[in-house]
Design a protein around this motif. Structure first.
Motif, short mmCIF file in Angstrom:
data_model
loop_
_atom_site.label_atom_id
_atom_site.label_comp_id
_atom_site.label_asym_id
_atom_site.label_seq_id
_atom_site.Cartn_x
_atom_site.Cartn_y
_atom_site.Cartn_z
N ARG A 1 0.84 -1.19 0.00
CA ARG A 1 0.00 0.00 0.00
C ARG A 1 0.88 1.24 0.00
O ARG A 1 1.93 1.28 0.63
CB ARG A 1 -0.92 0.00 1.21
CG ARG A 1 -1.95 -1.12 1.20
CD ARG A 1 -2.90 -1.00 2.37
NE ARG A 1 -3.70 0.22 2.29
CZ ARG A 1 -4.60 0.58 3.20
NH1 ARG A 1 -4.81 -0.20 4.26
NH2 ARG A 1 -5.29 1.68 3.06
N ALA A 2 0.44 2.25 -0.74
CA ALA A 2 1.21 3.48 -0.82
C ALA A 2 0.27 4.66 -0.95
O ALA A 2 -0.80 4.57 -1.57
CB ALA A 2 2.15 3.45 -2.03
N GLU A 3 0.66 5.79 -0.36
CA GLU A 3 -0.07 7.04 -0.52
C GLU A 3 0.41 7.68 -1.82
O GLU A 3 1.55 8.13 -1.92
CB GLU A 3 0.23 7.97 0.66
CG GLU A 3 -0.66 9.19 0.72
CD GLU A 3 -2.09 8.87 1.15
OE1 GLU A 3 -3.00 9.59 0.72
OE2 GLU A 3 -2.27 7.89 1.91
N VAL A 4 -0.45 7.70 -2.85
CA VAL A 4 -0.03 8.10 -4.18
C VAL A 4 -0.04 9.63 -4.31
O VAL A 4 -1.08 10.27 -4.14
CB VAL A 4 -0.93 7.47 -5.26
CG1 VAL A 4 -0.52 7.97 -6.64
CG2 VAL A 4 -0.85 5.95 -5.20
N VAL A 5 1.14 10.18 -4.61
CA VAL A 5 1.25 11.61 -4.97
C VAL A 5 1.05 11.75 -6.48
O VAL A 5 0.25 12.55 -6.95
CB VAL A 5 2.60 12.19 -4.53
CG1 VAL A 5 2.77 13.61 -5.03
CG2 VAL A 5 2.72 12.13 -3.01
N SER B 1 4.91 7.60 -4.11
CA SER B 1 4.65 8.38 -2.89
C SER B 1 5.32 9.74 -2.93
O SER B 1 5.14 10.53 -2.01
CB SER B 1 5.13 7.60 -1.66
OG SER B 1 6.55 7.58 -1.59
#
Length: 315
Positions: free
Chosen positions: A243-247, A302
């Motif tokens: 899981r990653a916080e997508v920029v 990210s």
């Protein structure tokens, strides 16, 4: 130069337009991003590209040098440095428009110490460089592993019908192919992407008249945040992405590709002498390599722009 990877293709400036109306310039280009990833992972890598001797070219050169990427001789012969205008949607995905020229520097060639030659994307189709890339890759098969990522850009490549032949020709020459499910969906509408990739591995890309070695040893299909599927002689491996916080997704596929080459190098599977070993790659090795690839790509998404991690960040 000691054992190294030669990346052949575009380096340019990404002019990024964000949903909030802000605009920023970042150095990039698909093949340059792959080279940058390899350099940041501690690998010796040379980039044969086509830059101008201008301010934007200076920006790209400094960016590459900071990560240990060497430029092949003659890579500064362009009249101007190319630009890709990337427009991001609310989810961080990019659509592109291009102002670019491309040719392979005359001095670029694989040598006895070139473990792998990587190419793909714009460089493999935009003339006059596209024909030059295919000539270089055909010659390099005698010394090096060939890796390829179509990284389709319909704005430049035209219709899928027009692009399919040149892409399949390079698949025929490649030992390792990385391709996104979106690219396969564009190339083969109505066909399951994994099924299309199985066809590439089995036949080398279809009806190409170029010499093939019974298809690539390894075809990897990336599926965005879902992970990746690898197809090889021993079967198939499905690896989930962390899981990653997508920029944004700029450069994510390229960083995956760089990590794939790095992983094969780590397992001593690059170079013409290791072509047989690559064809016999095990599921255990494929899994280990792909787990590193999805980790590298997760870090890249990210952060803004094509900004893959350095080796120490993955420890």
């Amino acid at each position: 130069m000691s054992s190294h990877v030669l990346a052949v293709g575009e380096a340019l400036i990404d002019e990024v337009h964000r949903p909030d109306g802000s605009v920023a310039e970042h150095p990039g280009g698909s093949i340059a991003n792959v080279a940058l990833t390899l350099g940041r992972l501690g690998r010796e890598v040379s980039l044969a590209t086509w830059l101008g001797r201008d301010e934007r070219g200076d920006t790209v050169r400094s960016w590459l040098a900071e990560s240990g990427v060497a430029l092949a001789e003659g890579s500064d012969g362009a009249e101007r440095t190319s630009v890709a205008v990337a427009t991001l949607d609310d989810g961080g995905s990019a659509s592109y428009e291009f102002d670019l020229t491309w040719q392979v520097p005359a001095q670029a060639a694989a040598g006895p110490d070139t473990l792998a030659v990587h190419t793909g994307s714009i460089a493999a189709v935009l003339e006059p460089g596209g024909d030059q890339v295919r000539e270089l890759v055909t010659s390099a098969r005698a010394t090096s592993t060939i890796t390829y990522d179509p990284n389709a850009r319909p704005v430049i490549m035209g219709s899928a019908d027009a692009a399919r032949g040149p892409i399949e020709a390079l698949v025929s020459l490649a030992d390792v192919v990385k391709v996104s499910d979106e690219d396969l969906g564009w190339l083969y509408p109505g066909q399951d992407p994994i099924e299309a990739a199985r066809g590439w591995r089995a036949t080398g890309g279809g009806d190409s008249a170029l010499p093939a070695a019974a298809g690539p040893a390894l075809v990897v299909v990336t599926q965005g945040g879902a992970g990746a599927v690898a197809i090889f002689a021993g079967g198939e491996v499905d690896v989930k992405a962390p899981r990653a916080e997508v920029v944004d997704t700029v450069g994510a596929g390229d960083s995956f590709m760089g990590a794939l080459i790095d992983g094969l190098w780590e397992h001593d599977l690059l170079g013409v002498a290791r072509r047989g070993a690559l064809r016999d790659i095990t599921a255990e090795t494929v899994t280990a390599v792909l787990e590193r690839c999805v980790a590298v790509a997760a870090v890249t998404v990210s952060r803004a722009g094509a900004n893959p991690p350095r080796k120490e960040e993955l420890a």
